[in-house]
Design an enzyme around this catalytic site. Structure first.
Site, short mmCIF file in Angstrom:
data_model
loop_
_atom_site.label_atom_id
_atom_site.label_comp_id
_atom_site.label_asym_id
_atom_site.label_seq_id
_atom_site.Cartn_x
_atom_site.Cartn_y
_atom_site.Cartn_z
CG ASP A 107 -2.33 1.14 0.76
OD1 ASP A 107 -2.69 1.37 0.12
OD2 ASP A 107 -2.73 1.21 2.15
CG ASN B 221 -7.93 -2.71 -5.76
OD1 ASN B 221 -7.02 -3.84 -5.04
ND2 ASN B 221 -8.26 -1.49 -4.67
C1 FPP Z 1 -2.12 0.29 -3.50
O1 FPP Z 1 -1.42 1.59 -3.15
C2 FPP Z 1 -1.31 -1.40 -3.85
C3 FPP Z 1 -1.90 -1.36 -5.03
C4 FPP Z 1 -3.71 -1.52 -5.74
C5 FPP Z 1 -1.53 -2.10 -6.61
C6 FPP Z 1 0.16 -3.35 -6.29
C7 FPP Z 1 0.34 -3.13 -6.94
C8 FPP Z 1 1.67 -2.64 -7.24
C9 FPP Z 1 2.97 -3.06 -6.62
C10 FPP Z 1 2.68 -3.09 -8.59
C11 FPP Z 1 2.11 -4.80 -9.83
C12 FPP Z 1 2.44 -6.15 -8.97
C13 FPP Z 1 3.09 -6.64 -9.24
C14 FPP Z 1 2.69 -7.61 -8.46
C15 FPP Z 1 3.74 -6.57 -9.91
P1 FPP Z 1 -2.76 2.28 -3.76
O2 FPP Z 1 -3.29 3.08 -4.75
O3 FPP Z 1 -3.59 2.44 -2.34
O4 FPP Z 1 -2.04 3.63 -3.08
P2 FPP Z 1 -2.44 4.97 -1.49
O5 FPP Z 1 -3.09 4.25 -1.06
O6 FPP Z 1 -1.37 5.63 -1.17
O7 FPP Z 1 -3.05 5.62 -3.06
#
Ligand code: FPP
Length: 243
Positions: free
Chosen positions: A23, A71
């Site tokens: 996250d 998501n």
């Molecule tokens: C949450 O951060 C993250 C995600 C919903 C996506 C996670 C994906 C990756 C790390 C990249 C691809 C994965 C792989 C396995 C190659 P957020 O967007 O909710 O962050 P925020 O809370 O700061 O908005």
């Protein structure tokens, strides 16, 4: 047991299964006046670093929360970019994973994904399915509640067909219907980015997990941060309900 033997180079005391809610990508990008996608991109590099670190430490199971059933409510462009990134990542690193005998596994329902991504995932799962050194579970269109409901439905079907008696439904039977069938329970659940919640991650598997939270945002989650989590994990006294 001598305390000094509990160091992170001793696999005996390390977790067998780590789960990470990756996250903070969006905030990392926003803090730098970058589009959110750049946070996901940088976050995908940490995926590589953390898989390598766990492999080096001989941690056999790593579960990464990449895309939840919730998501889909994000803007369409962000969802599309996330899937593109995921596909690029898998296609770029799958051979290296395979050479190192790492099995890629997906937990979640990939049936709603676009065919090209689904095919790419299915090929990768097939290619690495017999690898024994490490399992990397990518949680994709995954929700802990959905998983429990999915397993319950499958069990109900078996009972209906007469293949299973209700009294035969034990913890072991139930677990064999989960996406993580035959995997050890999650010993350590890590969530960066300062949020103190489990967000429908592996609800069943976390029954006795140790939780480790940090304010570090996922794109800043280096192997050194993981080492800190592991050090703290090893200093905990796990009692599993005993005394
Ligand atoms: C949450 O951060 C993250 C995600 C919903 C996506 C996670 C994906 C990756 C790390 C990249 C691809 C994965 C792989 C396995 C190659 P957020 O967007 O909710 O962050 P925020 O809370 O700061 O908005």
């Amino acid at each position: 047991m001598r305390e000094e033997s509990k160091n992170i180079l001793n696999p005996e005391y390390l977790p067998k299964h780590i789960g990470i809610i990756m996250d903070g990508n969006g905030r990392w990008a926003t803090n730098r006046n970058l589009p959110r996608f750049m946070g996901h991109k940088e976050g995908s590099l940490r995926v590589l670093d953390i898989v390598k670190k766990c492999y080096e430490l001989k941690i056999p199971y790593l579960t990464l929360f990449a895309f939840s059933t919730e998501n889909w409510t994000r803007p369409e462009s962000e969802v599309k970019n996330l899937f593109l990134l995921l596909r690029g990542f898998i296609e770029k690193y799958i051979d290296e994973m395979n050479e190192n005998e790492i099995r890629l596994n997906v937990i979640g329902d990939i049936s709603p994904l676009k065919e090209d991504l689904r095919k790419s995932i299915e090929n990768s799962l097939e290619l690495t399915k017999n690898n024994k050194k490490m399992v990397v579970n990518i949680a994709l269109n995954y929700g802990g509640q959905d998983e429990i409901i999915m397993a319950t439905k499958k069990i109900a079907e078996e009972v209906k067909k007469g293949n299973l008696l209700p009294e035969e439904i034990s913890k072991e039977t139930f677990e064999s219907y989960l996406y993580t069938a035959h995997q050890p329970p999650m010993d350590l659940m890590v969530r960066p980015s300062g949020e103190l919640r489990v967000s429908n991650f592996t609800l069943y598997q976390m029954a006795y997990s140790e939780f480790w939270f940090s304010d570090v945002l996922w794109p800043d989650f280096t192997p050194e941060v993981l080492e800190k989590a592991l050090g703290d994990y090893m200093s905990r006294n796990r009692r599993f309900g005993g005394i």
